[in-house]
Design a protein around this motif. Structure first.
Motif, mmCIF file in Angstrom:
data_model
loop_
_atom_site.group_PDB
_atom_site.id
_atom_site.type_symbol
_atom_site.label_atom_id
_atom_site.label_comp_id
_atom_site.label_asym_id
_atom_site.label_seq_id
_atom_site.Cartn_x
_atom_site.Cartn_y
_atom_site.Cartn_z
ATOM 1 N N ARG A 199 -18.013 -21.208 -40.095
ATOM 2 C CA ARG A 199 -16.928 -20.423 -39.487
ATOM 3 C C ARG A 199 -15.568 -20.897 -40.000
ATOM 4 N NH1 ARG A 199 -18.814 -18.639 -33.624
ATOM 5 N NH2 ARG A 199 -21.035 -18.771 -33.943
ATOM 6 N N MET A 200 -15.390 -22.200 -40.012
ATOM 7 C CA MET A 200 -14.100 -22.737 -40.429
ATOM 8 C C MET A 200 -13.851 -22.496 -41.920
ATOM 9 S SD MET A 200 -13.812 -26.088 -37.998
ATOM 10 C CE MET A 200 -12.304 -26.636 -38.731
ATOM 11 N N PRO A 242 -28.312 -17.868 -51.214
ATOM 12 C CA PRO A 242 -28.177 -16.765 -50.257
ATOM 13 C C PRO A 242 -26.768 -16.175 -50.333
ATOM 14 C CG PRO A 242 -28.925 -18.786 -49.169
ATOM 15 C CD PRO A 242 -28.554 -19.151 -50.567
ATOM 16 N N PRO A 243 -26.620 -14.873 -50.110
ATOM 17 C CA PRO A 243 -25.288 -14.278 -50.101
ATOM 18 C C PRO A 243 -24.334 -14.974 -49.121
ATOM 19 C CG PRO A 243 -26.932 -12.564 -50.219
ATOM 20 C CD PRO A 243 -27.670 -13.853 -50.009
ATOM 21 N N ALA A 255 -20.181 -16.258 -49.197
ATOM 22 C CA ALA A 255 -19.173 -15.922 -48.183
ATOM 23 C C ALA A 255 -18.599 -17.166 -47.519
ATOM 24 C CB ALA A 255 -19.788 -15.005 -47.126
ATOM 25 N N ALA A 256 -19.414 -18.194 -47.376
ATOM 26 C CA ALA A 256 -18.986 -19.394 -46.653
ATOM 27 C C ALA A 256 -18.620 -20.540 -47.585
ATOM 28 C CB ALA A 256 -20.087 -19.829 -45.690
ATOM 29 N N LEU A 275 -15.607 -14.441 -50.193
ATOM 30 C CA LEU A 275 -15.720 -13.366 -49.201
ATOM 31 C C LEU A 275 -15.504 -12.000 -49.849
ATOM 32 C CD1 LEU A 275 -13.748 -15.005 -46.272
ATOM 33 C CD2 LEU A 275 -16.123 -14.237 -46.169
ATOM 34 N N MET A 276 -14.475 -11.894 -50.693
ATOM 35 C CA MET A 276 -14.162 -10.606 -51.299
ATOM 36 C C MET A 276 -15.229 -10.169 -52.300
ATOM 37 S SD MET A 276 -11.673 -9.530 -49.627
ATOM 38 C CE MET A 276 -11.500 -8.017 -50.547
ATOM 39 N N LEU A 277 -15.795 -11.111 -53.036
ATOM 40 C CA LEU A 277 -16.882 -10.748 -53.960
ATOM 41 C C LEU A 277 -18.067 -10.162 -53.201
ATOM 42 C CD1 LEU A 277 -16.866 -13.725 -56.482
ATOM 43 C CD2 LEU A 277 -16.551 -11.305 -57.027
ATOM 44 N N LEU A 278 -18.441 -10.804 -52.103
ATOM 45 C CA LEU A 278 -19.557 -10.281 -51.311
ATOM 46 C C LEU A 278 -19.204 -8.930 -50.719
ATOM 47 C CD1 LEU A 278 -22.374 -10.536 -50.179
ATOM 48 C CD2 LEU A 278 -21.443 -11.903 -48.302
#
Length: 172
Positions: free
Chosen positions: A50-51, A122-123, A127-128, A135-138
Motif C-alpha cells: 500500500r505504501m 505477477p502484475p 504495480a507495487a 502503476l501507469m504501465l499496468l
C-alpha cells in the motif's frame, strides 16, 4: 478523479499553470484515499505494498492520512499521491471489465505472468514496485487489453496467415 490546474489568470507571469489547486486536492483527497483503501483491502495488499503504491510516504504520514479519512477530516494529498490513486482506480476498473469475478481478477493480478511487460512476475509486482511508472504501465496494459488494442498473440497464427504478395492482387 479529475484534477484541474490553477487557472492561468492566477498563475505567475509566463506560466499557464504550475500547481494543481489545493481546493481540488482537498476535495479529492478523502474520497480518493477511501477508495484506495477499499481496493487495497479487496486485493489483500500488505501495508508495505500500500505504501509503495502511494509513493512511499513516511509511515506516520500514511497513518495520519488514514486517521483523517476515518474521521472525515479535511485531507490534502500531494499531487503525486493523487495520480497514483487515480492509476489504481483505473487498474481496478479495467480488472472489473475484463474479469467476470473478483476472484479471477485477483488471481490474474497475483499469478506469475510470462508476458514481456511482466517478465515472469505477477502484475501486482509491477504495480507495487514503488514507482508511478509501474502503476501507469499496468494501467495502460489493462486499458489497451480491455479496449481490444492488445491481446496475447494467438498460437501458430503465423502458420495460418501468410503475407500478401503480388499474386493476391486481382484485377476485375
Amino acid at each position: 478523479m479529475i484534477l484541474s490546474p490553477t487557472p492561468a489568470a492566477a498563475a505567475p507571469a509566463g506560466e499557464s499553470w504550475r500547481h494543481f489547486s489545493a481546493a481540488d486536492r482537498k476535495r479529492l483527497g478523502g474520497p480518493g484515499l477511501r477508495s484506495f483503501v477499499a481496493i487495497a483491502d479487496l486485493w489483500g495488499l500488505t501495508e508495505a505494498e500500500r505504501m509503495r503504491m502511494l509513493g512511499l510516504p513516511g509511515r506516520s504520514t500514511y497513518f495520519g492520512w488514514l486517521a483523517k479519512v476515518r474521521t472525515d477530516a479535511p485531507l490534502i494529498l500531494p499531487l503525486d499521491t493523487l495520480l497514483r490513486i487515480s492509476a489504481v482506480l483505473g487498474i481496478h476498473k479495467a480488472l472489473r471489465i475484463l474479469f467476470a469475478a473478483d476472484a479471477d481478477a485477483l488471481f490474474w493480478l497475483r499469478a506469475p505472468n510470462s508476458g514481456p511487460l511482466f517478465g515472469g512476475q505477477p502484475p501486482l509486482a509491477l504495480a507495487a514496485n514503488g514507482t508511478q511508472d509501474g502503476l501507469m504501465l499496468l494501467r495502460r496494459h489493462l486499458d489497451a487489453w480491455r479496449g481490444g488494442l492488445f491481446s496475447a498473440p494467438l498460437p501458430a497464427l503465423d502458420d495460418v496467415a501468410a503475407p500478401i504478395d503480388d499474386s493476391d492482387i486481382v484485377w476485375a
